[in-house]
Structure formats: C-alpha cells, structure tokens
Design an enzyme around this catalytic site. Structure first.
Site, PDB file in Angstrom:
ATOM      1  N   TYR A 100      -8.916   5.284   7.875  1.00 13.03           N
ATOM      2  CA  TYR A 100      -9.204   5.746   9.387  1.00 13.03           C
ATOM      3  C   TYR A 100     -10.003   7.088   9.521  1.00 13.03           C
ATOM      4  O   TYR A 100      -9.706   7.799   9.144  1.00 13.03           O
ATOM      5  CB  TYR A 100      -7.665   6.152   9.954  1.00 13.03           C
ATOM      6  CG  TYR A 100      -6.741   4.964  10.173  1.00 13.03           C
ATOM      7  CD1 TYR A 100      -5.878   4.862   8.921  1.00 13.03           C
ATOM      8  CD2 TYR A 100      -6.291   4.371  11.174  1.00 13.03           C
ATOM      9  CE1 TYR A 100      -4.802   3.639   9.007  1.00 13.03           C
ATOM     10  CE2 TYR A 100      -5.721   3.202  11.304  1.00 13.03           C
ATOM     11  CZ  TYR A 100      -4.771   3.011  10.258  1.00 13.03           C
ATOM     12  OH  TYR A 100      -3.831   2.136  10.397  1.00 13.03           O
ATOM     13  N   PRO A 126      -4.152   0.023  18.944  1.00 14.99           N
ATOM     14  CA  PRO A 126      -3.953  -0.172  17.503  1.00 14.99           C
ATOM     15  C   PRO A 126      -4.067   0.811  16.620  1.00 14.99           C
ATOM     16  O   PRO A 126      -3.930   0.338  15.169  1.00 14.99           O
ATOM     17  CB  PRO A 126      -4.978  -1.536  17.212  1.00 14.99           C
ATOM     18  CG  PRO A 126      -5.975  -1.236  18.470  1.00 14.99           C
ATOM     19  CD  PRO A 126      -5.432  -0.542  19.420  1.00 14.99           C
ATOM     20  N   LYS A 159       1.035  -0.412  15.098  1.00  7.09           N
ATOM     21  CA  LYS A 159       2.331  -0.764  15.546  1.00  7.09           C
ATOM     22  C   LYS A 159       2.575  -1.903  16.434  1.00  7.09           C
ATOM     23  O   LYS A 159       3.701  -2.201  16.655  1.00  7.09           O
ATOM     24  CB  LYS A 159       2.621   0.819  16.202  1.00  7.09           C
ATOM     25  CG  LYS A 159       2.775   1.790  15.347  1.00  7.09           C
ATOM     26  CD  LYS A 159       4.094   1.623  14.191  1.00  7.09           C
ATOM     27  CE  LYS A 159       3.914   2.539  12.979  1.00  7.09           C
ATOM     28  NZ  LYS A 159       4.135   1.994  11.985  1.00  7.09           N
ATOM     29  N   HIS A 191       0.830  -1.015   0.036  1.00  5.65           N
ATOM     30  CA  HIS A 191       0.054   0.043  -0.029  1.00  5.65           C
ATOM     31  C   HIS A 191       0.896   1.325  -0.045  1.00  5.65           C
ATOM     32  O   HIS A 191       1.825   1.508   1.007  1.00  5.65           O
ATOM     33  CB  HIS A 191      -0.784  -0.196   1.142  1.00  5.65           C
ATOM     34  CG  HIS A 191      -2.018  -0.852   0.968  1.00  5.65           C
ATOM     35  ND1 HIS A 191      -3.210  -0.699   1.866  1.00  5.65           N
ATOM     36  CD2 HIS A 191      -2.416  -2.064   0.361  1.00  5.65           C
ATOM     37  CE1 HIS A 191      -4.076  -1.610   1.719  1.00  5.65           C
ATOM     38  NE2 HIS A 191      -3.371  -2.713   0.621  1.00  5.65           N
ATOM     39  N   TYR A 212       4.461   6.101  10.037  1.00  7.75           N
ATOM     40  CA  TYR A 212       3.300   4.977   9.438  1.00  7.75           C
ATOM     41  C   TYR A 212       4.328   3.742   9.074  1.00  7.75           C
ATOM     42  O   TYR A 212       3.931   2.527   9.347  1.00  7.75           O
ATOM     43  CB  TYR A 212       2.202   5.687   8.856  1.00  7.75           C
ATOM     44  CG  TYR A 212       1.091   4.524   8.561  1.00  7.75           C
ATOM     45  CD1 TYR A 212       0.304   4.317   9.784  1.00  7.75           C
ATOM     46  CD2 TYR A 212       0.825   3.540   7.471  1.00  7.75           C
ATOM     47  CE1 TYR A 212      -0.878   3.570   9.278  1.00  7.75           C
ATOM     48  CE2 TYR A 212      -0.057   2.745   7.492  1.00  7.75           C
ATOM     49  CZ  TYR A 212      -1.050   2.456   8.562  1.00  7.75           C
ATOM     50  OH  TYR A 212      -2.118   1.698   8.208  1.00  7.75           O
TER      51      TYR A 212
HETATM   52  P1  RFL Z   1       1.244 -12.523  21.310  1.00 13.04           P
HETATM   53  O1  RFL Z   1       0.980 -12.564  20.142  1.00 13.04           O
HETATM   54  O2  RFL Z   1       0.378 -12.220  22.373  1.00 13.04           O
HETATM   55  O3  RFL Z   1       2.006 -14.112  21.682  1.00 13.04           O
HETATM   56  C1  RFL Z   1       2.350 -14.262  23.020  1.00 13.04           C
HETATM   57  C2  RFL Z   1       2.315 -15.859  22.996  1.00 13.04           C
HETATM   58  O4  RFL Z   1       2.820 -16.216  24.359  1.00 13.04           O
HETATM   59  C3  RFL Z   1       1.971 -17.151  24.892  1.00 13.04           C
HETATM   60  N1  RFL Z   1       1.970 -17.178  26.338  1.00 13.04           N
HETATM   61  C4  RFL Z   1       2.624 -18.240  26.982  1.00 13.04           C
HETATM   62  N2  RFL Z   1       3.253 -19.098  26.482  1.00 13.04           N
HETATM   63  C5  RFL Z   1       3.999 -19.752  27.396  1.00 13.04           C
HETATM   64  N3  RFL Z   1       3.849 -19.822  28.754  1.00 13.04           N
HETATM   65  C6  RFL Z   1       3.182 -18.729  29.232  1.00 13.04           C
HETATM   66  N4  RFL Z   1       2.907 -18.432  30.436  1.00 13.04           N
HETATM   67  C7  RFL Z   1       2.577 -17.752  28.214  1.00 13.04           C
HETATM   68  N5  RFL Z   1       1.778 -16.647  28.637  1.00 13.04           N
HETATM   69  C8  RFL Z   1       1.313 -16.308  27.239  1.00 13.04           C
HETATM   70  C9  RFL Z   1       0.473 -16.985  24.183  1.00 13.04           C
HETATM   71  O5  RFL Z   1      -0.515 -17.899  24.307  1.00 13.04           O
HETATM   72  C10 RFL Z   1       0.900 -16.276  22.987  1.00 13.04           C
HETATM   73  O6  RFL Z   1       0.759 -17.069  21.916  1.00 13.04           O
HETATM   74  O7  RFL Z   1       2.664 -11.511  21.520  1.00 13.04           O
HETATM   75  P2  RFL Z   1       3.992 -11.044  20.504  1.00 13.04           P
HETATM   76  O8  RFL Z   1       4.481 -12.399  19.839  1.00 13.04           O
HETATM   77  O9  RFL Z   1       4.561 -10.102  21.240  1.00 13.04           O
HETATM   78  O10 RFL Z   1       3.260 -10.303  19.118  1.00 13.04           O
HETATM   79  C11 RFL Z   1       2.620  -9.035  19.492  1.00 13.04           C
HETATM   80  C12 RFL Z   1       1.518  -8.812  18.644  1.00 13.04           C
HETATM   81  O11 RFL Z   1       0.486  -9.982  18.640  1.00 13.04           O
HETATM   82  C13 RFL Z   1       0.642  -7.813  19.059  1.00 13.04           C
HETATM   83  O12 RFL Z   1       1.369  -6.689  19.345  1.00 13.04           O
HETATM   84  C14 RFL Z   1      -0.445  -7.339  17.616  1.00 13.04           C
HETATM   85  O13 RFL Z   1      -1.287  -8.208  17.352  1.00 13.04           O
HETATM   86  C15 RFL Z   1      -1.009  -6.182  18.045  1.00 13.04           C
HETATM   87  N6  RFL Z   1      -2.121  -5.447  16.818  1.00 13.04           N
HETATM   88  C16 RFL Z   1      -1.416  -5.024  15.799  1.00 13.04           C
HETATM   89  N7  RFL Z   1      -0.047  -4.972  15.423  1.00 13.04           N
HETATM   90  C17 RFL Z   1       0.401  -4.256  14.346  1.00 13.04           C
HETATM   91  O14 RFL Z   1       1.694  -4.021  14.237  1.00 13.04           O
HETATM   92  N8  RFL Z   1      -0.471  -4.070  13.354  1.00 13.04           N
HETATM   93  C18 RFL Z   1      -1.748  -3.886  13.321  1.00 13.04           C
HETATM   94  O15 RFL Z   1      -2.317  -3.816  12.500  1.00 13.04           O
HETATM   95  C19 RFL Z   1      -2.330  -4.576  14.631  1.00 13.04           C
HETATM   96  N9  RFL Z   1      -3.586  -4.742  14.921  1.00 13.04           N
HETATM   97  C20 RFL Z   1      -3.317  -5.652  16.842  1.00 13.04           C
HETATM   98  C21 RFL Z   1      -4.272  -5.202  15.995  1.00 13.04           C
HETATM   99  C22 RFL Z   1      -3.941  -6.118  18.263  1.00 13.04           C
HETATM  100  C23 RFL Z   1      -5.179  -6.570  18.292  1.00 13.04           C
HETATM  101  N10 RFL Z   1      -5.872  -7.147  19.462  1.00 13.04           N
HETATM  102  C24 RFL Z   1      -6.711  -8.078  19.575  1.00 13.04           C
HETATM  103  C25 RFL Z   1      -4.912  -6.876  20.733  1.00 13.04           C
HETATM  104  C26 RFL Z   1      -5.401  -5.637  16.042  1.00 13.04           C
HETATM  105  C27 RFL Z   1      -6.000  -5.890  17.245  1.00 13.04           C
HETATM  106  C28 RFL Z   1      -7.577  -5.885  17.117  1.00 13.04           C
HETATM  107  C1  PHB Z   2      -6.046  -4.573  10.893  1.00  9.83           C
HETATM  108  O1  PHB Z   2      -6.245  -4.743   9.586  1.00  9.83           O
HETATM  109  O2  PHB Z   2      -6.580  -5.289  11.754  1.00  9.83           O
HETATM  110  C2  PHB Z   2      -5.630  -3.313  11.239  1.00  9.83           C
HETATM  111  C3  PHB Z   2      -4.814  -2.396  10.566  1.00  9.83           C
HETATM  112  C4  PHB Z   2      -4.773  -1.227  11.013  1.00  9.83           C
HETATM  113  C5  PHB Z   2      -4.570  -0.735  12.105  1.00  9.83           C
HETATM  114  C6  PHB Z   2      -5.007  -1.786  13.112  1.00  9.83           C
HETATM  115  C7  PHB Z   2      -5.697  -2.928  12.669  1.00  9.83           C
HETATM  116  O3  PHB Z   2      -4.215   0.253  12.601  1.00  9.83           O
END
Ligand code: RFL
Ligand code: PHB
Length: 389
Positions: free
Chosen positions: A200, A292, A296, A72, A384
């Site tokens: 957004y 979110p 990031k 993008h 971004y």
């Molecule tokens: P995770 O993905 O939470 O993985 C951690 C893993 O550790 C396990 N765990 C354990 N394992 C062993 N022993 C224990 N005691 C444990 N406790 C936990 C868990 O089961 C899990 O599998 O962390 P990690 O790897 O640091 O990754 C981080 C990302 O997942 C997170 O920052 C992103 O998803 C945030 N996020 C977004 N980030 C972006 O860069 N771009 C985006 O567009 C974006 N959109 C989002 C998001 C997060 C969202 N939610 C639901 C929080 C959109 C949403 C809606």
């Molecule tokens: C997503 O596609 O889940 C998404 C994209 C951009 C954001 C957050 C979530 O800033």
C-alpha cells in the site's frame, strides 16, 4: 412458491448465507438480478480474513480455497521510498488469505448447484412486501411471468444499489455517508506480482496498491480523479504512473504486460441503521460500504452472514429469538469498527485535493510512528487480519 428464507442477491453474502443455512436444514431461494456469468465477471475483493475462510470451511466450500489460497503473514506500507512491513503473524497471530472474490462466488455457486439449491437469475421488479407482518413475501418478474415467494424471513443481500435497504421506510432508517474526492483505477494483468506481499503506497503522486490473485495474476490500483475515465488510461500510462508511486526498488523489477481488465471505482464510507426491520435483514453492501483501502468490504459482508446465519439457525433449530433480535446490534457494533479502520487507512494513504502542508506532515508523522511503535503496528495488524466476531 414458498421457502423459509428468501435471499435477494446472488453475490457472496447471499450465497454464503444460503449455503450455511442449507447445512442447518433451512430452506432458501436466491433471487439474482443478473446472469451467473455477469456476477462471476466482476473483479472485486482479493484478501480474505480468517473468519471468512473458516465460514467457507463450515459451509463445505473451502476445498479449492484451502488448496489455492495464499497465506500472507505480512503486508507492506510505503511512503515514497520508506517502507514499513506490518508483521501480521507476529502481531495478530494469524495471516490473511489471498483468494479472489470471483473464486469464492464460483465455489459457492458450484456447491449450491451440486445439491440442487434454487437460484433464479435475471429477475426484475423485485418488491419486498409484508415486512412488518408475520407473512412477508417477495414479488418479481422472471421468464416473462409475474411470480411470488412466500417466506418466513427475507435476507437483503443485494448490494449497495439493491431494493432491500430502500424497502425499509425512510423514517425508520438513518444513513451515514462520506464520499471521498477520488477513485481507484484498477487493472488485472497476467504478470507475476511486484512483491510477495501487498504494498500500500502513499506517494507524492497519490496512492497505489500492488496486489495479486496468484503467482501469475496481478492486481494493481492507482488513485485517480473521480471524473477520470478508463479510456484515458492506456496500459503504458497505467504502468508508468504505478512505477512512479511505488518504492523505487519495486518499480525497477516490476513486470508489466497487457491488462485483461481495467475499471474505476469510487470510494465511499456508508452505513444504514438499523440492519433489521420486521422480517427483513440486511447483509453486506446492502447495509454498508467501506473504501477498499483496508480490504474490508467482502469481509464485513461475511461477518454479517455469520451473525445472521447463527440467529436464523437458533430460531429454527432451538426456537430461540435472541440471535435474530440482536442481529442488527451485533452486526453494527463490528461494522462501525471496520468503518473506522477503513476510513483511517484511506486517510493515511491517499493524497487529498485540499490537503495542506500540515495535513501532509500528519500523514508523515503517522507513518513514522507506525515504523517505530510496536503497539501501533499491533493495532493495524489486528484490524487488518480481522476483528473477532
Ligand atoms: P454484491 O457483491 O454487490 O452482490 C449483490 C448481488 O445482488 C444483486 N442484486 C439484485 N438481485 C436481485 N434483485 C435486485 N433488485 C438486485 N439488486 C442487486 C447484484 O447483481 C449482486 O449480484 O454484494 P455482497 O454480496 O454484499 O458482497 C459485497 C462485496 O462484493 C464487496 O463488499 C467487496 O467486493 C468490496 N471489495 C473488497 N472487499 C474485501 O473484503 N477485500 C477486498 O480486497 C476488496 N476489494 C472491493 C475491492 C470492491 C471493489 N469494487 C469494485 C467496489 C476492490 C474493489 C475495486
Ligand atoms: C485486491 O486485490 O483487489 C485488493 C487488495 C487489497 C485491498 C483492496 C483490493 O485493500
């Protein structure tokens, strides 16, 4: 059991670190609390910075990402019906890539399995011991047995609710937190995206985001109250609300359909310092959370992995401690800038319950400034697409 680096958490940060270390000949064991199916069912991030794409390439796991990811060159902000397009290619010279976190994680698991990397799923009662000694170890229950891994280092990649951060003594840790007075209700639907770039939207009814995974799979969010429940939202109610928050011309052509996932996420900014204590290094959500709005979370987990894998590689291959000794300082320097950007995007685009007419005017003025000022667009674009490592 013995390994060089014990990795707690089989999410994207743990798996990417494991794969990059494997490429450098460093041995790891990954411990994951849930099943692989559960980890792969979590719908999360969708926008990847170039730094993460480059690391996936370095890890040898970017074949599908390079084929199926969408580049993008711009992203769109709207304020009611007013639209500002941020030209990422022009201002930052690089795009972002739309490719789901679920796919990143699946590709990393596939790579780990292809060379027989050890991952233990459904581990319980994980405890990190001897962190301030030269002989750290991890104890846990797996398959009904008590087990122990001795190692040189532990990487705490276990997310916000994991055990790693809490294993650093309270008197060593400083936590900074801001909880926002709203959440995001998100849905995934097998419909074409509303627009070829993300939108957004700040509207008088609250924030909305039009995102996507591919040409047939869309991801949408609307700001909701923290106390709201998924059960309160039929698909019809969601689509109606979304249409009312996005620019009219987009709403008119929006293709709707049944949701295949629906969830509510709270919004939080959080940083725990330091990111290293003794033989433990924290990575990703274990150390910091962003709202979110700037996309990031996953990307800042990836920058931590970059610094940590470099530090560990230098330690093992060059007998040089500098990288691991400076890990926390380097990672945090970038994390705080990313926290600032995510907080700013969140403040700019949401309606706050206690927002007064002056606060609203400030948001409007900021959008107007962005619309006419190239330097402001430049700053947004560069944050971004991702700050340099
Ligand atoms: P995770 O993905 O939470 O993985 C951690 C893993 O550790 C396990 N765990 C354990 N394992 C062993 N022993 C224990 N005691 C444990 N406790 C936990 C868990 O089961 C899990 O599998 O962390 P990690 O790897 O640091 O990754 C981080 C990302 O997942 C997170 O920052 C992103 O998803 C945030 N996020 C977004 N980030 C972006 O860069 N771009 C985006 O567009 C974006 N959109 C989002 C998001 C997060 C969202 N939610 C639901 C929080 C959109 C949403 C809606
Ligand atoms: C997503 O596609 O889940 C998404 C994209 C951009 C954001 C957050 C979530 O800033």
């Amino acid at each position: 059991m013995r390994t060089q680096v014990a990795i707690i958490g089989g999410g994207p940060s743990g798996l990417l670190l494991a794969q990059l270390l494997h490429k450098e000949g460093v041995d790891t064991i990954v411990l994951e609390r849930r099943t692989k199916e559960h980890v792969l069912s979590r719908i999360r991030a969708g926008v990847l910075e170039q730094g993460l794409v480059d690391m996936m390439r370095a890890a040898g796991t970017a074949e599908r990402l390079d084929r199926e990811g969408f580049k993008h060159d711009g992203t769109v902000l709207s304020f009611n019906d007013e639209i500002v397009r941020i030209d990422l290619a022009k201002h930052a010279g690089r795009p972002v890539t739309v490719y789901g976190q679920t796919e990143v994680t699946a590709d990393l698991y596939a790579a780990r399995e292809s060379w027989g990397g050890e991952t233990l799923f459904e581990v319980d009662d994980v405890e990190l011991k001897g962190l301030d000694s030269d002989a750290p170890y991890v104890t846990f229950r797996h398959d009904g047995q008590d087990k122990r891994i001795d190692c040189d280092f532990i990487a705490g990649c276990d997310g916000f609710h994991g055990v790693s951060r809490k294993s650093i003594p309270e008197n060593v840790r400083t936590e900074y937190e801001k909880v926002y007075p709203f959440g995001w209700l998100g849905i995934l639907s097998e419909t074409p995206p509303a627009n070829h770039e993300l939108i957004y939207a700040n509207s008088s009814r609250g924030f909305a985001l039009c995102s996507m995974r591919n040409a047939h799979l869309s991801r949408y969010y609307v700001q909701c109250e923290l106390s709201d429940k998924v059960e309160n939202w039929s698909d019809e109610a969601f689509w109606d609300e979304l249409r009312r928050r996005i620019p009219q011309e987009v709403a008119e052509t929006l293709v709707t359909g049944p949701s295949i996932e629906k969830s509510i996420a709270p919004l939080r900014s959080f940083v725990s310092e330091p990111m290293r204590w003794g033989r433990l290094f924290l990575c990703g959500d274990a150390a910091h959370i962003v709202p979110p709005t700037g996309a990031k979370g996953l990307n800042s987990a990836a920058s931590d992995v970059y610094y940590l894998h470099q530090g560990l590689t230098r330690y093992y291959n060059d007998k040089d401690n500098e990288g691991i000794d400076r890990y926390s300082e380097k990672a945090l320097a970038r994390v705080w800038k990313v926290e600032r950007f995510s907080w700013w995007m969140t403040s700019l685009l949401h309606r706050f319950p206690d927002q007064n007419p002056f606060d609203l005017k400030m948001q409007q003025a900021e959008i107007a400034f962005l619309q006419e000022n190239e330097a402001a667009q430049h700053a947004l674009a560069n944050n971004y697409v991702g700050l340099p490592y």
